[in-house]
Write an enzyme that holds these catalytic residues in place. Sequence first.
Site, short mmCIF file in Angstrom:
data_model
loop_
_atom_site.label_atom_id
_atom_site.label_comp_id
_atom_site.label_asym_id
_atom_site.label_seq_id
_atom_site.Cartn_x
_atom_site.Cartn_y
_atom_site.Cartn_z
N ASP A 267 -51.96 -14.10 -1.32
CA ASP A 267 -51.46 -15.57 -0.61
C ASP A 267 -51.02 -14.63 0.71
O ASP A 267 -51.80 -13.37 0.55
CB ASP A 267 -50.04 -15.78 -1.00
CG ASP A 267 -49.24 -16.50 -1.01
OD1 ASP A 267 -48.66 -17.23 0.36
OD2 ASP A 267 -49.07 -17.80 -1.98
N ASN A 317 -56.52 -23.70 -2.86
CA ASN A 317 -54.88 -24.10 -3.46
C ASN A 317 -53.61 -23.96 -2.77
O ASN A 317 -52.67 -25.06 -2.24
CB ASN A 317 -54.17 -23.08 -4.87
CG ASN A 317 -52.45 -23.56 -5.08
OD1 ASN A 317 -52.17 -25.01 -4.94
ND2 ASN A 317 -51.70 -23.34 -4.66
N LYS A 324 -43.73 -35.39 10.10
CA LYS A 324 -43.52 -35.87 11.03
C LYS A 324 -43.93 -36.78 11.86
O LYS A 324 -45.16 -36.99 11.28
CB LYS A 324 -43.19 -35.14 12.51
CG LYS A 324 -42.12 -34.31 12.99
CD LYS A 324 -40.80 -35.22 13.51
CE LYS A 324 -39.40 -33.96 14.11
NZ LYS A 324 -38.63 -34.31 13.41
N ASN A 376 -49.53 -41.42 4.19
CA ASN A 376 -48.24 -41.17 4.18
C ASN A 376 -47.52 -41.46 5.31
O ASN A 376 -48.26 -40.81 6.29
CB ASN A 376 -47.93 -39.99 3.07
CG ASN A 376 -46.36 -40.19 2.49
OD1 ASN A 376 -45.99 -41.30 2.25
ND2 ASN A 376 -46.14 -39.09 1.45
N TYR A 382 -50.54 -33.68 7.46
CA TYR A 382 -51.66 -33.92 6.08
C TYR A 382 -52.12 -34.59 5.13
O TYR A 382 -53.33 -34.17 5.02
CB TYR A 382 -49.91 -33.73 5.06
CG TYR A 382 -50.55 -33.22 3.45
CD1 TYR A 382 -50.09 -31.39 3.40
CD2 TYR A 382 -49.69 -34.57 2.95
CE1 TYR A 382 -50.15 -31.81 1.77
CE2 TYR A 382 -50.12 -33.86 1.03
CZ TYR A 382 -50.25 -32.52 1.66
OH TYR A 382 -50.18 -32.10 -0.27
P1 NAD Z 1 -46.00 -24.23 -2.74
O1 NAD Z 1 -45.32 -24.32 -0.90
O2 NAD Z 1 -44.74 -23.88 -3.40
O3 NAD Z 1 -47.15 -23.26 -2.64
C1 NAD Z 1 -48.36 -23.63 -1.39
C2 NAD Z 1 -48.61 -21.67 -1.63
O4 NAD Z 1 -49.32 -21.47 -0.54
C3 NAD Z 1 -47.23 -20.35 -1.12
O5 NAD Z 1 -46.90 -19.23 -1.43
C4 NAD Z 1 -48.09 -19.92 0.68
O6 NAD Z 1 -47.59 -18.78 1.19
C5 NAD Z 1 -49.51 -20.15 0.05
N1 NAD Z 1 -49.88 -20.30 1.51
C6 NAD Z 1 -49.62 -21.37 2.80
N2 NAD Z 1 -50.07 -20.94 4.10
C7 NAD Z 1 -51.00 -20.22 3.08
C8 NAD Z 1 -51.80 -19.13 4.58
N3 NAD Z 1 -51.92 -19.50 5.72
N4 NAD Z 1 -52.71 -18.20 3.95
C9 NAD Z 1 -52.04 -17.71 2.43
N5 NAD Z 1 -51.36 -18.58 2.20
C10 NAD Z 1 -50.79 -20.02 2.73
O7 NAD Z 1 -46.27 -25.22 -3.15
P2 NAD Z 1 -47.31 -26.23 -4.21
O8 NAD Z 1 -46.17 -27.03 -4.35
O9 NAD Z 1 -47.29 -25.68 -4.66
O10 NAD Z 1 -48.54 -26.26 -4.05
C11 NAD Z 1 -49.92 -26.26 -3.53
C12 NAD Z 1 -50.70 -26.96 -3.65
O11 NAD Z 1 -50.65 -28.27 -3.70
C13 NAD Z 1 -50.94 -27.14 -1.79
O12 NAD Z 1 -52.21 -27.50 -1.16
C14 NAD Z 1 -49.88 -28.74 -1.59
O13 NAD Z 1 -50.51 -29.60 -0.33
C15 NAD Z 1 -50.88 -29.25 -3.34
N6 NAD Z 1 -49.78 -30.49 -3.86
C16 NAD Z 1 -48.70 -30.43 -4.15
C17 NAD Z 1 -47.92 -31.44 -4.55
C18 NAD Z 1 -46.94 -31.57 -4.50
O14 NAD Z 1 -46.56 -32.31 -5.89
N7 NAD Z 1 -45.99 -30.27 -5.10
C19 NAD Z 1 -48.52 -32.45 -5.09
C20 NAD Z 1 -50.10 -33.01 -3.40
C21 NAD Z 1 -50.86 -31.32 -3.12
#
Ligand code: NAD
Length: 476
Positions: A267, A317, A324, A376, A382
Amino acid sequence: MSDRYASFAHTGPGRALVKRLGLPDPPRLRRHRPGDPLTTAQVRLDAASGGRLVEPLAKLLDSAGVEISGPAGGTTTPAGSTATPVGGTTASAGTATGPGDGAGSRVPPQAALLFDATGITDSSGLRALFDFFHPLARSLQPSGRVVVFGTPPESCTTPREATVQRALEGLTRSIGKEFGRGTTAQLVYVAPGAERAVESTLRFLLSGRSAYVSGQVVRIGRAEVPEVDWTRPLDGRIALVTGAARGIGAKVAEVLAADGAQVVALDVPAAGDALAEVANAVGGTAVQLDLTAPDAPLRLADHLADRHGRVDVVVHNAGITRDKTLGRMNPDWWDSVLEVNLSSQERINDVLLDRELIPRGGRLVGVSSIAGIAGNRGQTNYATSKAGVIGLVHSMAPVLAERGITVNAVAPGFIETRLTARIPLVLREAGRRMNSMAQGGLPVDVAQAIAWFASPGSAGVTGNVVRVCGQSLLGA
Ligand code: NAD
């Protein structure tokens, strides 16, 4: 991130109110706990005449300790079934009676209804599906499982066969919407010759690991599947998880470690403390790295090469949102979302593959989103990036197949995380309820689907994008 409505709906007064007002009724989903058996009751297995999968499936279920009812298990057969049991002779009607039979219904509770439809080659043969499911539709336990097995339309030998095999999708997706009580329904296309590659998928779909996966179509191709220890399938494997400091990524690290993997949790440096906590909790190591830094791929490859000599499982992940509408979007928001969610992953894959750090049996897993399927409002950046993840899976699968590496992605729907907790109440409630489970998923649901892709048993599972969305109405 608590779902107060669901908690209330599970109380006595809540249940009564939900019923009286016809409100969404979120069932308690059966989720996997260590040591759980695959199923909690017997499983009904049957086939249309000429099905090539019923026999291997019966053997797999038997070796997994699952009790089979119906012709393939030799106990009962649905009344009026046109299906043919293993061995080719139609068994006489057993104890099953159908809907509308009232107090006379004696079908014992079933954990799953499995139907091998590979023998159907003409639309008139689709009647076998009705004959199988109609008498059993109300026999499923809560959190029951429906799996129909078919031949990929592209592998069929005649247009008529391809037509009926495609028709199966309508049935399984509708059952997912109709049966309720936490039932999941999937269609699994098994290529000819891939009969032995089904086990990891069958185990995933039958178990509580797939609680929030429904209405999906999975394709399994021919592959050599190694011996798998199903209690710790990832023993001895090195698994990189990006974005592992929190949310879904932290859960992925936990589940892969529980499956035996040695986890490298990555991370951004700003999330260093939380990352260290996750890494320690799973007995893994932490890498603080911004994936978008120009030298990130090389630094990551050096780290993996020096510490482990390879990486078997790569879970991309890490992801961000910068929402926006397009006309109001700052160009930096467009760039950063595309950079984190797509471009950095491509660069990392390229370097890891060029340096041959991902061996045969390697697994790449992407995290897309239902926004990448449906689009969306306010998320053009995104959704573009997440549709790109799907494109990456489809374009890379044939290329990587030559190296014995699979690539797949999960597409989560509404998952209960900090990200979704920030959505305004009305939108949040809509996201939570507008799916067949009438509730949001949990990070563990996404993590379990990723673990299924990551399993050595999933050698024949490549090029798939599987939604973990409770069969969301969005993008259906
Ligand atoms: P989150 O924001 O809680 O966690 C994402 C993590 O990625 C964070 O710890 C962040 O620090 C890390 N990160 C971001 N940019 C980074 C970079 N440049 N280098 C290294 N690490 C980086 O998000 P989440 O809800 O746990 O989502 C995880 C994945 O699932 C994402 O790809 C998100 O798009 C996808 N997703 C989530 C949902 C949902 O409902 N939560 C739905 C669809 C898809």
